[in-house]
Write a protein that holds these residues in place. Sequence first.
Motif, PDB file in Angstrom:
ATOM      1  N   THR A   1      16.524  -5.252  33.602  1.00 20.85           N
ATOM      2  CA  THR A   1      15.445  -4.533  32.918  1.00 20.85           C
ATOM      3  C   THR A   1      14.783  -5.415  31.861  1.00 20.85           C
ATOM      4  O   THR A   1      13.562  -5.465  31.764  1.00 20.85           O
TER       5      THR A   1
ATOM      6  N   THR B   1      10.740  -5.894  32.411  1.00 22.84           N
ATOM      7  CA  THR B   1       9.848  -4.976  31.708  1.00 22.84           C
ATOM      8  C   THR B   1       9.242  -5.657  30.486  1.00 22.84           C
ATOM      9  O   THR B   1       9.750  -6.662  30.009  1.00 22.84           O
TER      10      THR B   1
ATOM     11  N   ILE C   1       9.117   1.036  30.685  1.00 24.29           N
ATOM     12  CA  ILE C   1       9.754   2.170  31.357  1.00 24.29           C
ATOM     13  C   ILE C   1       9.152   3.424  30.737  1.00 24.29           C
ATOM     14  O   ILE C   1       9.126   3.574  29.514  1.00 24.29           O
TER      15      ILE C   1
ATOM     16  N   LEU D   1      13.293   0.067  39.299  1.00 24.31           N
ATOM     17  CA  LEU D   1      12.371  -0.381  38.245  1.00 24.31           C
ATOM     18  C   LEU D   1      10.915  -0.181  38.640  1.00 24.31           C
ATOM     19  O   LEU D   1      10.084   0.147  37.788  1.00 24.31           O
TER      20      LEU D   1
ATOM     21  N   THR E   1       8.765   2.316  36.051  1.00 22.53           N
ATOM     22  CA  THR E   1       7.718   1.617  35.284  1.00 22.53           C
ATOM     23  C   THR E   1       6.323   1.969  35.801  1.00 22.53           C
ATOM     24  O   THR E   1       5.340   1.350  35.406  1.00 22.53           O
TER      25      THR E   1
END
Length: 103
Positions: free
Chosen positions: A58, A62, A68, A85, A89
């Motif tokens: 993550t 990200t 997120i 993910l 996201t």
Amino acid sequence: CEQTYHYAYQIFGNVSVSEAPGTDVTITIAEGESSMEIATMLEKNRVIVNRYTFYLRTKLTTSKEHPIYPGTYTLNTSMCYDDILTIITDITQVQDETEEKDE
């Protein structure tokens, strides 16, 4: 050495808890939840293999531009970290709460 390989593979490879078709799991991410809190919740719900490797993945994928999003999602135990993910996201993947009440 073998343990290090498996740990690294979980971070960078395509691992999932089970093979397809897997089991659908509905999860809710609250506003302000940390990446580790999300990873712990996913591990407790048996959506991911390891909270620490998911947390690291993550952190690598990200950003402020690609965060997120809080909300309710349906994930599957056969999803790899990338699949999970991709969903959490993407703001368009957040389930409408009125749809859930109608079901």
